[in-house]
Design a protein around this motif. Structure first.
Motif, PDB file in Angstrom:
ATOM      1  N   ALA A 117      26.854 -52.045 -57.026  1.00 37.59           N
ATOM      2  CA  ALA A 117      27.898 -51.854 -56.005  1.00 37.59           C
ATOM      3  C   ALA A 117      28.274 -53.157 -55.293  1.00 37.59           C
ATOM      4  N   PRO A 118      27.308 -53.957 -54.798  1.00 40.27           N
ATOM      5  CA  PRO A 118      27.701 -55.228 -54.166  1.00 40.27           C
ATOM      6  C   PRO A 118      28.409 -56.175 -55.130  1.00 40.27           C
ATOM      7  N   LEU A 119      27.994 -56.158 -56.406  1.00 46.00           N
ATOM      8  CA  LEU A 119      28.649 -57.026 -57.395  1.00 46.00           C
ATOM      9  C   LEU A 119      30.104 -56.625 -57.588  1.00 46.00           C
ATOM     10  N   VAL A 120      30.373 -55.315 -57.604  1.00 45.20           N
ATOM     11  CA  VAL A 120      31.745 -54.833 -57.748  1.00 45.20           C
ATOM     12  C   VAL A 120      32.574 -55.247 -56.529  1.00 45.20           C
ATOM     13  N   ILE A 121      31.975 -55.133 -55.328  1.00 42.84           N
ATOM     14  CA  ILE A 121      32.693 -55.509 -54.108  1.00 42.84           C
ATOM     15  C   ILE A 121      33.055 -56.994 -54.141  1.00 42.84           C
TER      16      ILE A 121
ATOM     17  N   GLY B 120      38.867 -61.284 -57.141  1.00 39.76           N
ATOM     18  CA  GLY B 120      40.177 -60.954 -57.680  1.00 39.76           C
ATOM     19  C   GLY B 120      41.287 -61.176 -56.669  1.00 39.76           C
ATOM     20  N   VAL B 121      40.998 -60.876 -55.395  1.00 45.25           N
ATOM     21  CA  VAL B 121      41.970 -61.109 -54.332  1.00 45.25           C
ATOM     22  C   VAL B 121      42.249 -62.604 -54.185  1.00 45.25           C
ATOM     23  N   LEU B 122      41.196 -63.413 -54.218  1.00 47.45           N
ATOM     24  CA  LEU B 122      41.382 -64.873 -54.143  1.00 47.45           C
ATOM     25  C   LEU B 122      42.155 -65.390 -55.358  1.00 47.45           C
TER      26      LEU B 122
ATOM     27  N   ALA C  56      39.979 -51.366 -47.550  1.00 53.10           N
ATOM     28  CA  ALA C  56      39.742 -50.398 -48.611  1.00 53.10           C
ATOM     29  C   ALA C  56      38.247 -50.218 -48.871  1.00 53.10           C
ATOM     30  N   VAL C  57      37.500 -51.312 -48.859  1.00 58.86           N
ATOM     31  CA  VAL C  57      36.051 -51.231 -49.078  1.00 58.86           C
ATOM     32  C   VAL C  57      35.381 -50.433 -47.965  1.00 58.86           C
ATOM     33  N   LEU C  58      35.779 -50.682 -46.707  1.00 60.60           N
ATOM     34  CA  LEU C  58      35.190 -49.961 -45.577  1.00 60.60           C
ATOM     35  C   LEU C  58      35.376 -48.455 -45.731  1.00 60.60           C
TER      36      LEU C  58
ATOM     37  N   HIS D 204      28.798 -50.838 -43.940  1.00 60.01           N
ATOM     38  CA  HIS D 204      30.072 -50.530 -43.291  1.00 60.01           C
ATOM     39  C   HIS D 204      30.192 -51.276 -41.958  1.00 60.01           C
ATOM     40  N   ALA D 205      29.103 -51.280 -41.176  1.00 60.09           N
ATOM     41  CA  ALA D 205      29.137 -51.967 -39.881  1.00 60.09           C
ATOM     42  C   ALA D 205      29.333 -53.475 -40.066  1.00 60.09           C
ATOM     43  N   LEU D 206      28.606 -54.058 -41.025  1.00 63.66           N
ATOM     44  CA  LEU D 206      28.768 -55.489 -41.305  1.00 63.66           C
ATOM     45  C   LEU D 206      30.179 -55.768 -41.818  1.00 63.66           C
ATOM     46  N   GLY D 207      30.659 -54.917 -42.709  1.00 59.78           N
ATOM     47  CA  GLY D 207      32.009 -55.090 -43.223  1.00 59.78           C
ATOM     48  C   GLY D 207      33.059 -54.942 -42.138  1.00 59.78           C
ATOM     49  N   GLY D 208      32.809 -54.053 -41.178  1.00 63.05           N
ATOM     50  CA  GLY D 208      33.756 -53.891 -40.081  1.00 63.05           C
ATOM     51  C   GLY D 208      33.882 -55.153 -39.252  1.00 63.05           C
ATOM     52  N   ARG D 209      32.742 -55.779 -38.967  1.00 59.80           N
ATOM     53  CA  ARG D 209      32.788 -57.037 -38.201  1.00 59.80           C
ATOM     54  C   ARG D 209      33.518 -58.129 -38.987  1.00 59.80           C
ATOM     55  N   CYS D 210      33.268 -58.180 -40.290  1.00 59.15           N
ATOM     56  CA  CYS D 210      33.959 -59.176 -41.121  1.00 59.15           C
ATOM     57  C   CYS D 210      35.456 -58.897 -41.173  1.00 59.15           C
ATOM     58  N   THR D 211      35.821 -57.621 -41.283  1.00 57.67           N
ATOM     59  CA  THR D 211      37.235 -57.258 -41.367  1.00 57.67           C
ATOM     60  C   THR D 211      37.985 -57.658 -40.100  1.00 57.67           C
TER      61      THR D 211
END
Length: 454
Positions: free
Chosen positions: A29-33, A39-41, A74-76, A99-106
């Protein structure tokens, strides 16, 4: 601290030790993320010929952070879509931490995107930042809606901070969090109408629509359609409410086709009781007995308005259950010997595991007073039936000492390092137990716990 214990000879009780079923999902899962982020970059790189001057660098950085912020949204949503494949292998609490870590990054990426784009555009047009902000918000397509969505993201992030969460109930925090969906909806349009990487690029637009529509489908199916379908299918009702200890009750539920839920000992469901004051929220409670095709049981401690109201539930009350969730199951076991370490009402999932886990199982149950030891008669009966070990450790009255340290735990179980450990209890106990277990020689991979803090 007084320690009371009952010990009998360890035996497998006729149950065969089976190796747990492994899963590559927690690794994959982390590798896919990260692959998606790459891909976005790549999208930005393929659409950028050159970056020249301060304005170009600022605008380029703004485009990158904007693309990553959109992808992170989308990931969140996917992480919290309650997809069984993710939930049952990675674990609900681990997904929540991601999700919490991703929220702060987002939010950080969105802030950086906003500031960098405004600054870069103001240098390009030779205007001040305030004037450029007004021009962007009022004149660019969909950017007014995007600004509202951005402000909703920031507000949600503030309300999700630990200091803010402590001042509100779980139910309030949970429903305020739904503003995230509205924020994503409001910000989606401006990405395609204003984003230099999407304007005129049909392939990129199609990929972005596919990503967000796919995530929306997962959320709609697993968070709306499946709970409604199961509520109608299983027809759960409260059968009885039974006191277990001061402030602790067991809620017995009956229903139809409950074997189709696929629940396992150690898992929890989100329960929505269709009674006055309770119908509007679904709270997580673990199964406190192995699931049965006709009945289920949860055991709940009075820790707030919702849990306190369960003691007053009338038999016949309709119930909708979402789940099962969590990876706190026998699948995590890797060693023949297992220690179940419970604190307070954390005994609930461990009581179900104590009855069903194969191999040599020891249960250590910690509580403040002996009266607080819920389900004690059942635990003693299970220990006698499978000839296992159960030990009770209480704080009062003072007497013998058995601290939650490596030395204290090894005094209770000398070969502790050879065990898998399932840990469930209050946050303070968990924070103390994990380093103690590590110091006692238990590898981190064999310490299994799930946190239900929000």
């Amino acid at each position: 601290m007084t320690t009371t214990f009952a010990t009998t000879t360890h035996t497998s009780g006729g149950m065969r030790h089976r190796r747990p079923r492994g899963s590559v999902v927690p690794t994959l899962a982390p590798l896919v993320i990260w692959a998606g982020a790459a891909g976005v970059l790549a999208l930005w790189w393929s659409d950028t010929n050159s970056v020249v001057g301060p304005a170009g660098w600022l605008t380029g950085a703004g485009r990158i952070t904007g693309l990553l912020a959109g992808y992170a949204c989308a990931v969140l949503l996917a992480l919290m879509a309650r997809v069984p494949l993710l939930d049952h292998t990675i674990g609900t609490d681990r997904l929540a931490r991601w999700h919490a870590l991703g929220g702060r990054c987002t939010i950080s990426l969105a802030l950086a995107h906003t500031l960098l784009i405004i600054w870069g555009y103001s240098l390009t047009s030779h205007t001040n930042v305030v004037s450029e902000t007004s021009t962007l918000v009022l004149n660019y397509p969909d950017l007014l809606k995007g600004t509202v969505g951005f402000l909703l993201f920031v507000a949600t992030g503030i309300l999700s901070a630990r200091a803010a969460r402590r001042r509100m109930s779980y139910e309030t925090w949970h429903y305020l969090h739904f503003a995230t969906y509205l924020a994503v909806f409001l910000t989606f349009g401006h990405q395609l109408s204003n984003g230099a990487d999407f304007v005129g690029n049909r392939t990129a637009q199609a990929a972005w629509y596919t990503l967000f529509l796919g995530v929306a489908a997962l959320v709609a199916w697993y968070r709306v359609a499946v709970p409604v379908r199961r509520g109608l299918r299983h027809r759960l009702r409260v059968a009885a409410v039974q006191p277990e200890a001061p402030g602790v009750v067991s809620v017995h539920l009956t229903g139809e086709h409950l074997d189709e839920l696929g629940a396992e000992p150690g898992q929890f469901l989100r329960w929505r009781f269709l009674a006055r004051g309770l119908w509007w929220t679904a709270n997580p409670y673990s199964l406190s007995a192995p699931p049965h095709p006709r009945h289920l049981r949860i055991t709940v401690k009075n820790a707030g308005g919702h849990s306190a109201a369960l003691a007053r539930l009338a038999p016949g009350t309709r119930v909708w259950a979402e789940g099962p969730y969590g990876a706190f199951t026998a699948r995590r076991r890797t060693a023949p010997k297992v220690l179940l370490l419970a604190g307070g009402v954390g005994i609930t999932p461990l009581r179900a595991l104590f009855e069903t886990l194969p191999g040599e199982v020891t249960l250590v149950y910690r509580a403040r007073r002996s009266d607080d030891l819920a389900l004690r008669a059942e635990l003693d009966a299970i220990a006698a039936h499978r000839r296992a070990t159960v030990r009770y450790v209480v704080d009062e009255p003072a007497g013998f000492s058995s601290p939650l340290t490596a030395r204290g735990l090894c005094a209770l179980l000398p070969d502790l390092a050879a065990h898998d450990v399932y840990l469930c209890g209050p946050p303070g106990m968990t924070r103390a137990a994990i380093p103690a277990l590590r110091q006692a020689g238990v590898p981190a991979r064999r310490i299994h716990h799930e946190s239900f803090e929000f």
